[in-house]
Structures are given as structure tokens and as C-alpha cells.
Enzyme design. Structure first.
Site, PDB file in Angstrom:
ATOM      1  N   ASP A 167     -40.874 -17.409 -17.811  1.00  0.00           N
ATOM      2  CA  ASP A 167     -42.136 -17.297 -17.083  1.00  0.00           C
ATOM      3  C   ASP A 167     -42.422 -15.871 -16.641  1.00  0.00           C
ATOM      4  O   ASP A 167     -43.449 -15.622 -16.014  1.00  0.00           O
ATOM      5  CB  ASP A 167     -42.122 -18.231 -15.857  1.00  0.00           C
ATOM      6  N   ASP A 330     -37.571 -30.749  -7.672  1.00  0.00           N
ATOM      7  CA  ASP A 330     -36.380 -31.494  -8.049  1.00  0.00           C
ATOM      8  C   ASP A 330     -36.254 -32.805  -7.267  1.00  0.00           C
ATOM      9  O   ASP A 330     -36.195 -33.886  -7.846  1.00  0.00           O
ATOM     10  CB  ASP A 330     -35.129 -30.630  -7.874  1.00  0.00           C
TER      11      ASP A 330
END
Length: 771
Positions: A167, A330
């Protein structure tokens, strides 16, 4: 066994009710408290698990409940005294919140689960696996070591694909209106894609940086098709056994969506480094990975921790990929899948080695993100109201998210004694006899319960230190989420920063101000105790409360006094691994004794050992294991940084001279392939401390930290730090792998890895020169 536990539970309930029904009064409470604490000590020694664990917790909980009843009924100012009554209710509310989170936590860890090893799959049973390594601002050498370690995992090669999700090199960044940022992104994409290709890794860079890490992972999901997905953070390098210990569980349970493993860190966090406790004290994350996750696993509530985990693709696709409503994708992803009936599993076996934030500021930034994200989940996806969860799962998720509101009660407990000492506000009414009968028994019971549950992974009052240093800066973060839960944005934690000088953290000012106020409050309490004999009991009680806060605040001064740490990657001790270093046409047998991402330490042997001198350029050759019994020889260019003689003989320090793939494959083989030594060091630090002796030690520890904090304040300007990439990690030429690998290494004499090497090993261990 279940019948025995049921019987013990029923008996414990009777005991609990009996203790609560006994007479209330200082003398009766003192006798009951001493008897209860004595019973807890005996049970802790003779019956640490099973029925004994239940009985221990019941006795401790009974003492805590008696304190809470007394606190609510006998210590509050009258309602007619509005100011004092309201202030006292605020403090009581903070205590009740902590009591609630304690109950939730006790439920979560009541029966921690130890899982059997995963079934080993035959090659034809092995599912297709995609390994995702998301990256944003990490350095090339850090990411390349993780990629090399991921490629070296033992698994059928035709069923394992490793993907770098970069990224930091997206189209959006490469086309940034800032020409410097655009140029840096384009260079990053070129360097990272080249290194990925040379390591046999697929490189991905998406168009836009949308939805942070969750968006990056989801973009890769759309381009891959493996049955299972493995996620490693860019600084989390796995051992070769990772898939052997995890994948087999999926074959046995078609509704299993997650196998999570612990995170283990090679470097200390800033608190451990600045207080010099890393080598002796259990790390902060040990309580979570060593106890809490095992407890959650018993209730099918172990959750995804962002890395070192295996997930089932079909489960992820059912919920549209990794969740991105909160900035803790997460835990949110696990909540979404648990609510759809999927199951999770926790394997308590460290199989990755990662890096923690090096500076206090980056540590606070990381914890701020975790805090804000978990509170987002609490508000936006309230587990109590989430359809599909079991009652146990609701309690576990509530415990995990609600606990991150700790900055609020922590701030209240810090301010409360100051209100009495400076403003004479009556927030806590008690005599000295009541204080010792109720409050001291309560505190002792809490410490014993903490020791019983977490003694080997969390020492007394260490949680208070971690909460205090975080609360100062997390309190505004909590408020911002409570007022606007959709506002937080994902911030990447900086890793791999070296601290070249001692300095005061740029976040240190509040800690010195708080310490000064608490110290002044000690003086006020002494003066008031002398001047107000009729109120001495209450003054002493509140004064002791303030003094405990001062001890923790003194430790915090040492925490924000950043110690010099130039090494960006820690060196790991190795058992002697044979190697050959070629210098000016001369091949010298040697043994690798420690290694890091930037270089190695060797012990050359034989009469040619003195030929290796600082300033020389050399080629290092090391034979490493590949698959099964197969091996290969890796050759890397190195610079001789230093040499000398110590108590074990001659040594040579080497720096890697380029960014060749062989360098990172060598690091993966020597550092990450087998991390038994890392696991051993983890267990070595899991030692329970005898409470009275440790509390005395803690006072001395606080005094030392306070003195160091004051000296830093006098000698170092706040925020005057120099951080840089460790020079030993940079290639000598400054060029990436393609250029560095252009020069062919010198011919290699394979006989140096035959019987001669065995003789050289014996000579090295005996410190005798080889012939």
C-alpha cells in the site's frame, strides 16, 4: 470430571453465600478477611487448577463483594452534602466499572484451553494457501526478511503462494500532487516489485489507499483463490513450522474460520527498554496471548489479531471480506463471523517473530488505534445486541471491548485523593480500622487473584503502570470515539526506528506535571496529618492512596526517558552454525554466533582467522536447510565492521553489503526457521514473584526510575532525538538487489562443509586453532 466440577461449583456457591451473610463490622471483617486470605494462599499452593481454581476464585470474589457492599453502604457522604456526595458517587462508579470488568474477565479466563497439536496432512490433502504480507511504510529490508521467511515455510511448494500487498506503492501515491511523495512511491514500487520477483513472491499494488489494511487485504482476496488465507504483518516473520501447526485443524472442522497464534516480539516495547526489564520480566502481551486468548478459546471466542493467523476464504467471502467499519478490522472480522456460526481456535505456540514500536510516541499511537477501534466495535457493533452470538461469546466480546475504557476510571483514581488533600472534599469516609479491615483485605485479595490467574505472565502492579502511561494520552482518544464513533482513521505504527541518543519523549510533559502535583500532595498530607489530629485516620488512608499513585507516576518518568538504542533489529544468539568467509582469496572457516537483519557475528577458526580485518570486503558462504534433508549454500556480500578477542576467543563483526535475495534467505534460515530459542526465552521470563518482596523491589525500582527521569529533565531537551535507519542495515552501494547481485561471487570450495568443517567446529568449541 464434569460431575466433580459441578459439585465443587455448588459447594463454592454455598461458601460464597455463607461468607456474604456473616456479620458486617470492622472486627468481624478483619477476622474473616485474614481467614479468607489464608485460605486463598493455601489453595494457591496445593490446588492451582480444576476444582481448586474454582474454590480460590469464589473465596477471593466473596472478599471483593464484601468490600463493595461496605463501600456502597458505609463510605459515602450524605446526599444533603451535594458536592461531596456527587464526587464520591463518581469515584464509586469508577470502582463499580472496574468490578464489572473484573467479573467479565474472570468469566473469560475461568477455564483456559490447551489445544492438542494439529493433525499432519498428507501432501494430497493439503489445501491451497495464499500468504498475504500487507505493507505500507516499512523498509525494504524489513519486508524482504518476512517474505523470505514466508517462502521458506514447510509446505508443498505447488500449493503455497506468497503475496506482497504494497500500500506504499499504490497508483494514488505514485500520482500524488506532491512530487517528492510521488517520486518516493514510484521508487518504492520499483524496488519492492523487483525484490518480490527475485524472492518468488507476487507483488500487488492497488489503485487507491481505501479502507486501510482491511481494504488492502480485500483487494488481494479478489485476485487470489487459495482455500486458506494466511496473514503476516510486514514485520512478523514466520518459522518454517507455521503451517504444520495450524492447517490440519481446518481439515477436521469444516466450520472453522480462524486459527490464531501468539505474537512474539524480538525487541522490547518502550516501557521494557526504558526500564531495562525486557530480559527478566514477562512482556505485556504475554497475559493476553498466554492466558486471555486461551480462556476465550474455551468459549469459541478467540479472535483474529491481525497477523500470525490462518483464515478460511469461504468464511471471509460470506461476510464480504475483512471488515472495515472500525479501525480494528481483525477483532471486528472475528465478531462478524462468530455471529454467523463460524468457529475459531487458538494455538498457544509462538511461531512468528515481530517488532514492537521502538519509541514511546509510536507506542502510544499504536495503543490509541487499538483503543479507539475496540470502543468503535462496542458502540457500532455492540456484542450484547449482536444476533447469532452465544451468551458466553457476548460476555467475552464485551469484556474485550469494554476493558479499553480503562483511561476513564484510571483518571478518576488519580484525581480523587487530590480532591480531598487539596480541597478537603469528603469522597471516602472511613476509619483506619475500617480501611485495614475492608480496603486492605480487598486489595490483597485482588493481588492474590491476579497472581493466581496471571502470576507467571503479569507481575503485580505492572498492569497499573501500563494503564497509567497510556491513560494520560488515551483519555482524549476515548472521548473522541464516544462523541463521534465513526471519526477515527487507521494510523500505521512506525517500526524499525533506531534511537541514536538519550532524550525525553515529546509526550513527556504531562507525566512530569502529574508527578509534581502528586509529590506536592504528599507534602500536604503530611502537614494536614500534623495539623488535624481528629482526621488523621482519613488523612492517612487518602495519603497512602496518593502515595501509591506517586510510585506509579515515578515509574512513568523512567518510561518517558528514552534510552539510546541504535540497533534497529535485535541480534539473536545462535548455536554455532558453520560458515566460510572469503577475504582476498583466502577462505576462512568460521561459525555464526549471532545474527540480525543488519549483520552477523562470527568466530573464525584456524591459523587463517587473523586474516579477517576491519574494513575488508568479503563473501560469506553458509549452508542452510531448504526442504526436508536438502540443503543449499547461500553466498552474500559483507563488510568486515570490527574484529577482536574476548573471553571466548576471536570474533568478527560483519555488515551485509547489499540487498540481495540471498541476504534475506540467509536471515530467514538463521533467525526465523527454527525459533525454539525464542520460545525458550519466553518461558524463561515466565516466573512468579513473591508478592511482599516484589512490592519492596517495586519501590526501589520506582525511586531509580524517578531519579533517571529527573536527570533526563535536567540534561536533555524534550523531543531532541535523532532517529535513523541503522547504518548496518543499509547496502554499501545503496543499490537494490539487481545491481548488487551483478558481481559474481568467488568460486566456493565445497570441502569446507565436509569433515573439515566438523573438525573446525570442535576446534572452535575448544578454542584451539585448527590446523
Amino acid at each position: 470430571m464434569s460431575r466433580l466440577l459441578t459439585s465443587v461449583g455448588a459447594m463454592s456457591l454455598v461458601l460464597f453465600l455463607l461468607v456474604l451473610s456473616l456479620p458486617v463490622g470492622p472486627q468481624a471483617q478483619a477476622m474473616l478477611g485474614v481467614a479468607g486470605l489464608a485460605a486463598m494462599l493455601v489453595i494457591d499452593k496445593v490446588a492451582h487448577r480444576g476444582p481448586g481454581r474454582i474454590a480460590f476464585l469464589v473465596v477471593g470474589l466473596a472478599l471483593v463483594v464484601r468490600y463493595m457492599v461496605w463501600r456502597m453502604t458505609a463510605t459515602l457522604p450524605p446526599a444533603s452534602d451535594v458536592t461531596n456526595h456527587v464526587a464520591s458517587l463518581v469515584v464509586l462508579s469508577a470502582e463499580l466499572f472496574c468490578f464489572l470488568t473484573m467479573l467479565l474477565g474472570l468469566f473469560a479466563v475461568a477455564r483456559p484451553m490447551d489445544r492438542p497439536r494439529a493433525r499432519q496432512l498428507a501432501p494430497d490433502e493439503a489445501p491451497m494457501i495464499d500468504v498475504f504480507v500487507p505493507s505500507y511504510n516499512e523498509s525494504l529490508d524489513l519486508v524482504a526478511a518476512t517474505l523470505a521467511a514466508a517462502k521458506a515455510i514447510r509446505y508443498p511448494a505447488d500449493k503455497l503462494k506468497v503475496h506482497l500487498l504494497d500500500d506504499g506503492g499504490t497508483d494514488q501515491r505514485c500520482n500524488s500532487p506532491d512530487p517528492l511523495k510521488a517520486a518516493a512511491a514510484r521508487q518504492r514500487r520499483e524496488d519492492f516489485s523487483r525484490m518480490a520477483a527475485e524472492l518468488g513472491v507476487t507483488y500487488h499494488a492497488r489503485a487507491y489507499n481505501e479502507h486501510a489494511k482491511a481494504g488492502n487485504l480485500n483487494a488481494a482476496l479478489m485476485k487470489t483463490d487459495g482455500d486458506l488465507v494466511v496473514v503476516f504483518d510486514a514485520d512478523h516473520a514466520p518459522s518454517r513450522e507455521f503451517l504444520e501447526e495450524t492447517v490440519g485443524h481446518f481439515a477436521d472442522d469444516p466450520r472453522l474460520f480462524l486459527v490464531q497464534t501468539p505474537h512474539f516480539f524480538l525487541n522490547p516495547d518502550p516501557i521494557e527498554r526504558n526500564l531495562a526489564t525486557f530480559a527478566t520480566m514477562p512482556s505485556e502481551n504475554e497475559m493476553f496471548y498466554g492466558i486471555v486468548q486461551k480462556g476465550l478459546d474455551n468459549w469459541n471466542a478467540a479472535f483474529f489479531c491481525g497477523s500470525a493467523a490462518v483464515l478460511r476464504r469461504s468464511a471471509l467471502e460470506e461476510v464480504g471480506g475483512f471488515s472495515g467499519v472500525s479501525i480494528t478490522e481483525d477483532c471486528e472480522t472475528a465478531l462478524d463471523l462468530h455471529s454467523r456460526g463460524w468457529r475459531s481456535l487458538y494455538v498457544d505456540r509462538p511461531m512468528i517473530a515481530g517488532l514492537q514500536p521502538e519509541t514511546f510516541a509510536s507506542f502510544i499511537g499504536q495503543r490509541s488505534r487499538w483503543c479507539r477501534g475496540m470502543i468503535q466495535i462496542l458502540i457500532l457493533k455492540n456484542p450484547l445486541m449482536r444476533p447469532g452470538l452465544s451468551i458466553a461469546q457476548r460476555i467475552c466480546y464485551l469484556s474485550s471491548s469494554l476493558s479499553w475504557l480503562f483511561p476513564i476510571p484510571r483518571a478518576i483514581f488519580l484525581v480523587a485523593p487530590l480532591l480531598f488533600l487539596f480541597l478537603d472534599m469528603q469522597i471516602y469516609r472511613a476509619t483506619m480500622e475500617e480501611f485495614f479491615s475492608y480496603t486492605m483485605v480487598y486489595m490483597a485479595a485482588l493481588l492474590l487473584m491476579q497472581g493466581h490467574l496471571y502470576g507467571r505472565v503479569r507481575w503485580p502492579l505492572i498492569s497499573e503502570l501500563y494503564e497509567y502511561v497510556q491513560s494520560v494520552h488515551l483519555l482524549p482518544a476515548v472521548w473522541s470515539v464516544l462523541t463521534n464513533p465513526r471519526k477515527p482513521k487507521f494510523d500505521v505504527t512506525d517500526k524499525g526506528i533506531s534511537v541514536e541518543n538519550d532524550y525525553l519523549s515529546e509526550l513527556s510533559t504531562p507525566y512530569y506535571v502529574i508527578f509534581a502535583v502528586l509529590l506536592a500532595a504528599v507534602g500536604v498530607s503530611i502537614m494536614r496529618w500534623s495539623a488535624e489530629p481528629e482526621a488523621r485516620d482519613l488523612i492517612l488512608v487518602i495519603g497512602l492512596w496518593n502515595l501509591l499513585n506517586l510510585v506509579v507516576a515515578g515509574l512513568a518518568l523512567g518510561v518517558v526517558s528514552e534510552r539510546r538504542e541504535r540497533r534497529r533489529m535485535p541480534r539473536l544468539a545462535q548455536t554455532s552454525h558453520p560458515a566460510v568467509i572469503a577475504v582476498e582469496g583466502v577462505a576462512v572457516p568460521a561459525f555464526v554466533t549471532d545474527v540480525s537483519g543488519g549483520g552477523l557475528k562470527l568466530r573464525p577458526v584456524g591459523d587463517r582467522a587473523t586474516r579477517v580485518m576491519p574494513g575488508q570486503k568479503a563473501t560469506l558462504r553458509v549452508r542452510v536447510e531448504t526442504d526436508g534433508d536438502e540443503t543449499e549454500v547461500l553466498q552474500v556480500s559483507v563488510d568486515v565492521a570490527n574484529s577482536g578477542v574476548d573471553g571466548e576467543g576471536r570474533f568478527v563483526g560483519l555488515r551485509f553489503a547489499d540487498l540481495s535475495p540471498a541476504r534475506f534467505r540467509l536471515i530467514a534460515a538463521l533467525v526465523y526457521a527454527d525459533i525454539d530459542a525464542i520460545r525458550t526465552s519466553r518461558l524463561h521470563r515466565r516466573v512468579r514473584r513473591f508478592l511482599p518482596i516484589f512490592l519492596v523491589k517495586l519501590l526501589g525500582w520506582s525511586a531509580t526510575a524517578t531519579a533517571r527521569g529527573v536527570s533526563y529533565l535536567l540534561r536533555h531537551r524534550t523531543g531532541d532525538k535523532k532517529t535513523a535507519t541503522d547504518k548496518s542495515l543499509a547496502p554499501a552501494s545503496g543499490k537494490p538487489a539487481a545491481a548488487a547481485s551483478a558481481a559474481a561471487p568467488a568460486p566456493f570450495d565445497m570441502t569446507l562443509f565436509s569433515d573439515e568443517a566438523t573438525d573446525a567446529r570442535a576446534s572452535a568449541q575448544g578454542l584451539a586453532p585448527a590446523s
